[in-house]
Design an enzyme around this catalytic site. Sequence first.
Site, PDB file in Angstrom:
ATOM      1  N   LYS A   1      94.068  48.679  51.562  1.00 37.02           N
ATOM      2  CA  LYS A   1      92.797  47.993  51.851  1.00 37.02           C
ATOM      3  C   LYS A   1      92.005  47.914  50.563  1.00 37.02           C
ATOM      4  O   LYS A   1      92.186  48.739  49.670  1.00 37.02           O
ATOM      5  CB  LYS A   1      91.993  48.785  52.890  1.00 37.02           C
ATOM      6  CG  LYS A   1      91.034  47.932  53.681  1.00 37.02           C
ATOM      7  CD  LYS A   1      91.752  47.208  54.791  1.00 37.02           C
ATOM      8  CE  LYS A   1      90.837  46.330  55.608  1.00 37.02           C
ATOM      9  NZ  LYS A   1      91.529  45.819  56.796  1.00 37.02           N
TER      10      LYS A   1
HETATM   11  P1  NAD Z   1      83.629  38.440  59.765  1.00 33.96           P
HETATM   12  O1  NAD Z   1      82.896  38.753  58.525  1.00 33.96           O
HETATM   13  O2  NAD Z   1      84.319  37.137  59.913  1.00 33.96           O
HETATM   14  O3  NAD Z   1      82.665  38.609  61.031  1.00 33.96           O
HETATM   15  C1  NAD Z   1      81.944  39.768  61.300  1.00 33.96           C
HETATM   16  C2  NAD Z   1      81.009  39.539  62.473  1.00 33.96           C
HETATM   17  O4  NAD Z   1      80.349  40.777  62.783  1.00 33.96           O
HETATM   18  C3  NAD Z   1      79.906  38.527  62.169  1.00 33.96           C
HETATM   19  O5  NAD Z   1      79.616  37.798  63.339  1.00 33.96           O
HETATM   20  C4  NAD Z   1      78.719  39.409  61.801  1.00 33.96           C
HETATM   21  O6  NAD Z   1      77.483  38.777  62.050  1.00 33.96           O
HETATM   22  C5  NAD Z   1      78.939  40.584  62.729  1.00 33.96           C
HETATM   23  N1  NAD Z   1      78.312  41.816  62.248  1.00 33.96           N
HETATM   24  C6  NAD Z   1      78.241  42.253  60.970  1.00 33.96           C
HETATM   25  N2  NAD Z   1      77.554  43.411  60.921  1.00 33.96           N
HETATM   26  C7  NAD Z   1      77.198  43.700  62.197  1.00 33.96           C
HETATM   27  C8  NAD Z   1      76.464  44.755  62.798  1.00 33.96           C
HETATM   28  N3  NAD Z   1      75.914  45.716  62.048  1.00 33.96           N
HETATM   29  N4  NAD Z   1      76.302  44.736  64.138  1.00 33.96           N
HETATM   30  C9  NAD Z   1      76.821  43.746  64.880  1.00 33.96           C
HETATM   31  N5  NAD Z   1      77.510  42.709  64.360  1.00 33.96           N
HETATM   32  C10 NAD Z   1      77.694  42.690  63.037  1.00 33.96           C
HETATM   33  O7  NAD Z   1      84.673  39.654  59.936  1.00 33.96           O
HETATM   34  P2  NAD Z   1      86.010  39.677  60.778  1.00 33.96           P
HETATM   35  O8  NAD Z   1      87.126  39.296  59.874  1.00 33.96           O
HETATM   36  O9  NAD Z   1      85.802  38.977  62.081  1.00 33.96           O
HETATM   37  O10 NAD Z   1      86.158  41.252  61.026  1.00 33.96           O
HETATM   38  C11 NAD Z   1      85.519  41.907  62.103  1.00 33.96           C
HETATM   39  C12 NAD Z   1      86.225  43.238  62.354  1.00 33.96           C
HETATM   40  O11 NAD Z   1      87.608  42.994  62.650  1.00 33.96           O
HETATM   41  C13 NAD Z   1      86.229  44.191  61.152  1.00 33.96           C
HETATM   42  O12 NAD Z   1      86.173  45.512  61.628  1.00 33.96           O
HETATM   43  C14 NAD Z   1      87.583  43.943  60.515  1.00 33.96           C
HETATM   44  O13 NAD Z   1      88.054  45.047  59.762  1.00 33.96           O
HETATM   45  C15 NAD Z   1      88.429  43.719  61.762  1.00 33.96           C
HETATM   46  N6  NAD Z   1      89.678  43.004  61.521  1.00 33.96           N
HETATM   47  C16 NAD Z   1      89.680  41.753  60.972  1.00 33.96           C
HETATM   48  C17 NAD Z   1      90.872  41.086  60.783  1.00 33.96           C
HETATM   49  C18 NAD Z   1      90.945  39.678  60.259  1.00 33.96           C
HETATM   50  O14 NAD Z   1      92.049  39.095  60.282  1.00 33.96           O
HETATM   51  N7  NAD Z   1      89.865  39.072  59.825  1.00 33.96           N
HETATM   52  C19 NAD Z   1      92.084  41.712  61.135  1.00 33.96           C
HETATM   53  C20 NAD Z   1      92.059  42.995  61.711  1.00 33.96           C
HETATM   54  C21 NAD Z   1      90.828  43.614  61.899  1.00 33.96           C
END
Ligand code: NAD
Length: 446
Positions: A135
């Site tokens: 990561k």
């Molecule tokens: P992103 O940046 O696209 O979206 C994040 C979302 O969470 C946004 O809507 C933002 O407004 C919201 N957010 C941010 N801080 C917040 C808070 N304090 N309280 C509530 N909402 C909040 O990110 P993503 O890629 O969708 O990732 C979200 C989660 O999923 C993370 O934990 C990430 O590690 C995990 N994840 C992502 C992927 C991927 O392919 N993108 C894969 C596996 C896991």
Amino acid sequence: MQDPTTTGIHNHGNMKHPEAPAAPIQAPLEWDTPMYRLAVDQLDQAAEQMNLDPNIWERLRTPQRAHVVSFPFRRDDYHTVETVFAYRVQHMLTMGPTKGGIRYDEDVNLGEVTALAMWMSWKCAIMNLPFGGAKGGVRIDPHTLSSDELQRLTRRYTSEIIEVIGPDRDIPAPDLGTDERVMAWMMDTYSQQKGYAVPGVVTGKPIEIGGSYGRREATGRGVISCANEACRDLGRSFADSSVVVQGFGAVGSVAARLASNLGARVVAVSAVGGGAYNPNGLDIDAVEAWVKQNGEDLRGYPDGDAVTNQELLELPCDILIPAAIQNQITEKNAAALRCKMMVEGANGPTTLEADAILADRNIPVVPDILANAGGVTVSYFEWVQGVQQFFWSEEEVNRRLIDLMQSAYRSVDQVAKEKKVTLRTAALMRGIGRIKQAKHVRGVFP
Ligand code: NAD
């Protein structure tokens, strides 16, 4: 099993020669933060259940490589130059190249990135992918950056970690705060330094430079596939379920859309500023259009009641999908949750204490290392397609993803039933078990 206190397992790797003078204060390891401890506590719980060889147990508790870099970053006004901290951690290099996302967030730190790298190791092993976990992170609030600043930051970060990444070495992907554009700039920076195009250095790229159809939606699609399997297993109908989603980014917005396409009622969604609740169901197209125009505070969305992110978690629903950030369901709110099942889209949304409360309340939790593994799975597909220079249709990508997610869910569920453990412990046991076998056959160098 051996008493862990005599094997140094609970020493966080600080084993001393028996005759060495006892240090009055043991210096904490650089990555020893609450999120790292959550990852290690989860590992310990599973390791104990599976009677894991203490030598392997100890080895898995620390990252194999942890890179910390700092670099100057110039803002658009040209005068402001700040020093930015950034990280790339490779947890385990046993299974193949390492793989894991890059996160841009103002609170990111070495412990958080290390925990996320460990979870990536388990995730890849559960899905039978030929990768170890990694990561990366840059400590900055991406919302404060112009597009030019984002590009400069990305290119400089890539240059700083260029020696440790590569298509056969360590392959970044998008995560919180990063997207396809960021991956394109990373690929371009790496390729410029090498002197030829190296699309395989990142996944989650735009289609035009070797990205895969279906990658953008893959994590959300995997989450919904797991939710479906869990409903089937519990004799419930997904289509008749009400769903609450925290986070409306790459993972949450796709999960909400797919749930709604499958007939479920998405009653609440939120972004960082807050959420909207409508017990009759939200129109996800309308929510998406509203967010595009008005930004990430859904409390102003007209066709629903305003809720805070904390209130949202406690709304009555069949399926709760935390898909934003870590540490959201804790001992403070776990008893107040009114969902019948939780499916973790985010990494690390639930603390160990909350896990125990939910297990006592018979609320099944499909854990992050299984539920959000769709992203890395299609990243693997992207890597395979790139190596072969042979690209699949979107239907084929989605079909293969769902096949793998369903079979991973079933194999984890089988362990959970056989061993009478939670889905989280079962998923950890599956992932760690596979890594244990690989470590055994490779042996110890030298
Ligand atoms: P992103 O940046 O696209 O979206 C994040 C979302 O969470 C946004 O809507 C933002 O407004 C919201 N957010 C941010 N801080 C917040 C808070 N304090 N309280 C509530 N909402 C909040 O990110 P993503 O890629 O969708 O990732 C979200 C989660 O999923 C993370 O934990 C990430 O590690 C995990 N994840 C992502 C992927 C991927 O392919 N993108 C894969 C596996 C896991």
